[in-house]
Design a protein around this motif. Structure first.
Motif, short mmCIF file in Angstrom:
data_model
loop_
_atom_site.label_atom_id
_atom_site.label_comp_id
_atom_site.label_asym_id
_atom_site.label_seq_id
_atom_site.Cartn_x
_atom_site.Cartn_y
_atom_site.Cartn_z
N ALA A 80 30.79 51.03 63.80
CA ALA A 80 30.07 50.62 65.01
C ALA A 80 28.56 50.74 64.87
O ALA A 80 27.81 50.10 65.61
N ARG A 136 31.58 44.75 72.53
CA ARG A 136 32.19 43.90 71.51
C ARG A 136 32.35 44.62 70.18
O ARG A 136 33.33 44.41 69.47
N VAL A 137 31.41 45.48 69.83
CA VAL A 137 31.51 46.19 68.56
C VAL A 137 32.71 47.13 68.56
O VAL A 137 33.38 47.32 67.54
N GLN A 190 28.50 50.75 76.38
CA GLN A 190 28.92 50.83 74.99
C GLN A 190 29.50 52.19 74.66
O GLN A 190 30.54 52.30 74.00
N THR A 221 23.86 37.95 72.22
CA THR A 221 23.90 37.75 70.77
C THR A 221 22.58 37.22 70.24
O THR A 221 22.03 37.72 69.25
N HIS A 251 19.35 48.91 69.44
CA HIS A 251 20.64 48.22 69.27
C HIS A 251 21.23 48.33 67.87
O HIS A 251 22.06 47.52 67.48
N SER A 252 20.80 49.30 67.09
CA SER A 252 21.41 49.49 65.78
C SER A 252 21.05 50.88 65.27
O SER A 252 19.87 51.23 65.22
N THR A 273 25.56 47.76 64.85
CA THR A 273 25.16 47.02 66.05
C THR A 273 25.26 47.86 67.31
O THR A 273 25.29 47.32 68.41
N LEU A 274 25.32 49.17 67.18
CA LEU A 274 25.47 50.04 68.35
C LEU A 274 24.49 51.19 68.26
O LEU A 274 24.68 52.13 67.50
N ALA A 277 35.72 47.23 65.94
CA ALA A 277 35.87 48.41 65.10
C ALA A 277 37.16 49.16 65.38
O ALA A 277 37.81 49.68 64.46
#
Length: 461
Positions: free
Chosen positions: A413, A252-253, A213, A320, A362-363, A416-417, A257
């Protein structure tokens, strides 16, 4: 690289001619701070092999302090502005919270959790603000171009020369890992994400950046830098290379973004033109009427959007569903102590073999801020983030749009990152954006000679 960069004014042309010799940068034309930045970017693979990513902010701070002491006998710092004060307040809040829960199970270490990712960047930001540090965009663009070439070269080696089983499962230790005996992510040489499951027959690439990521985030950052290059060929090639690297990261984020930020960047750019606002508002009005008032077009756009979202979701469907469960349990845990938050991450969620599926992960917003720091810590960090953006805006006359775009990129981002929070390289990218400024040229003795604010200098020296 004179042929690749064509500035608009004669002053900038003189500056660029002095800065490059063919495709090489003139080392003597760089200020001390620009050399510092160049070396730090060009040696990213070396930092990775040495295993010192976590300690880079501290090492940079020590390097600056030693230089200042040898040259001037002191470290000059002015009265800190609001972003610096807020960042120190956030770091102090975390420090106090950990000390008050010193014997709590799962308590994170002070050095790795507070000092390196927060106090060191706060001191570096204070130094940048106090000494009015200015790094030319051309220098950063050149160093980032070389870094992208390094990434592509290493990727080709992994694709055609180096076997995957050489690195997976991870068995090669970094230099620091050999001395400490620890085997966490920073102490292993693995160009693939170690905790990741395979996507098809391949592991997720992380190259030099520990996390796939964050590899995507770095590629996105360089892509935004590429948009500031005046030469269209250089800019286009570097931008397309970064888009390809973002695709390789399978983040994916970042896929979502990055295009939004690029669109906003051009919106901001053209909004500053005299004819920009009328045209932009006219296009928004026409697009809104077309999409919302004509059913065939509305259905087509909605179907395409749904299809793209479903395709991205299906690429890693298991991830997911796992994340949704992580977010659900993190939200429930946050409600147990909403004001002050929890100390460290939560319990492991048994969804698959990944050790990263834990409560609070994860966030950045839900996990790192709300869950770990509570509403108090979240408010302090929000004050820092907004005040930093305001400082960028107040000094916008000598800044490119890159700093604003990177901050928006991080914000988009962050839901979810989790890789952005507490990672030293993530904070260093923001510090680099704070230092990228346009030096003011002056004319001396009838000729165009660039004058640059001394990068490592103090007021009145």
């Amino acid at each position: 690289m004179t042929q690749l960069y064509k500035p608009k004014s004669s002053v900038r042309e003189a500056q660029t001619n002095n800065l490059f010799s063919g495709i090489w940068i003139r080392w003597r034309a760089l200020t001390v701070g620009e050399r510092f930045v160049c070396i730090s970017i060009l040696l990213i693979p070396v930092w990775w092999v040495l295993g010192i990513y976590q300690f880079l902010p501290l090492l940079l701070l020590l390097g600056i302090a030693i230089y200042e002491w040898l040259q001037y006998g002191k470290l000059h710092l002015k009265r800190p502005n609001l972003p610096v004060v807020a960042l120190f307040a956030f770091a102090t809040y975390q420090l106090v919270k950990i000390l008050l829960n010193y014997y709590a199970p799962g308590r994170p270490g002070l050095l790795i959790t507070v000092v390196l990712p927060w106090f060191c960047p706060a001191l570096l930001l204070w130094y940048i603000q106090s000494n009015n540090i200015k790094i030319r965009m051309e220098v950063v663009a050149w160093a980032c171009t070389v870094s992208v070439i390094q990434m592509f070269g290493f990727w080709l080696l992994l694709l055609f020369v180096l076997p995957e089983n050489l690195f997976m499962p991870p068995r090669l230790s970094t230099v620091l890992g050999l001395f400490t005996g620890r085997d966490d992510g920073y102490k292993r040489i693995a160009p693939y994400e170690m905790s990741s499951l395979k996507i098809g027959e391949l592991y997720r690439l992380s190259l030099f950046f520990i996390s796939a990521q964050f590899f995507g985030v770095v590629a996105g950052f360089i892509g935004l830098v590429a948009l500031e290059i005046k030469n269209r060929l250089w800019s286009l090639l570097l931008f397309l290379a970064c888009v390809f690297l973002i695709a390789l990261s399978t983040a994916r984020v970042v896929w979502v973004a990055f295009p939004i930020v690029v669109g906003l960047r051009y919106l901001f750019f053209y909004f500053g033109k005299r004819w920009g606002p009328p045209v932009i508002f006219a296009l928004i009005a026409v697009a809104s009427f077309t999409m919302l008032s004509l059913p065939p077009i509305s259905n087509l756009i909605f179907g395409q959007f749904t299809g793209i979202a479903q395709a991205v979701n299906d690429l890693r469907a298991n991830s997911t569903s796992a994340r949704l469960e992580i977010y659900r349990q993190t939200w429930n845990a946050f409600q147990e102590n909403p004001l002050w938050g929890h100390v460290g991450k939560g319990e492991l969620i048994s969804l698959n073999s990944s050790s990263q599926n834990i409560v609070g992960s994860h966030s950045v917003i839900l996990g790192n801020l709300l869950y770990e720091n509570g509403l108090v810590g979240t408010v302090i960090f929000t004050v820092f983030w907004i005040s930093l953006f305001i400082w960028f805006y107040q000094t916008r006359a000598e800044r490119p749009l890159t700093g604003f775009c990177v901050m928006i990129f991080y914000t988009l981002a962050s839901p979810t990152l989790g890789a952005l929070y507490g990672m030293p390289l993530a904070s260093l990218l923001i510090l680099l954006c704070a230092a990228i400024r346009r030096p003011k040229p002056t004319r001396e003795y009838g000729t165009c000679q660039p004058y640059y604010t001394r990068v490592l200098s103090s007021h009145g020296r």
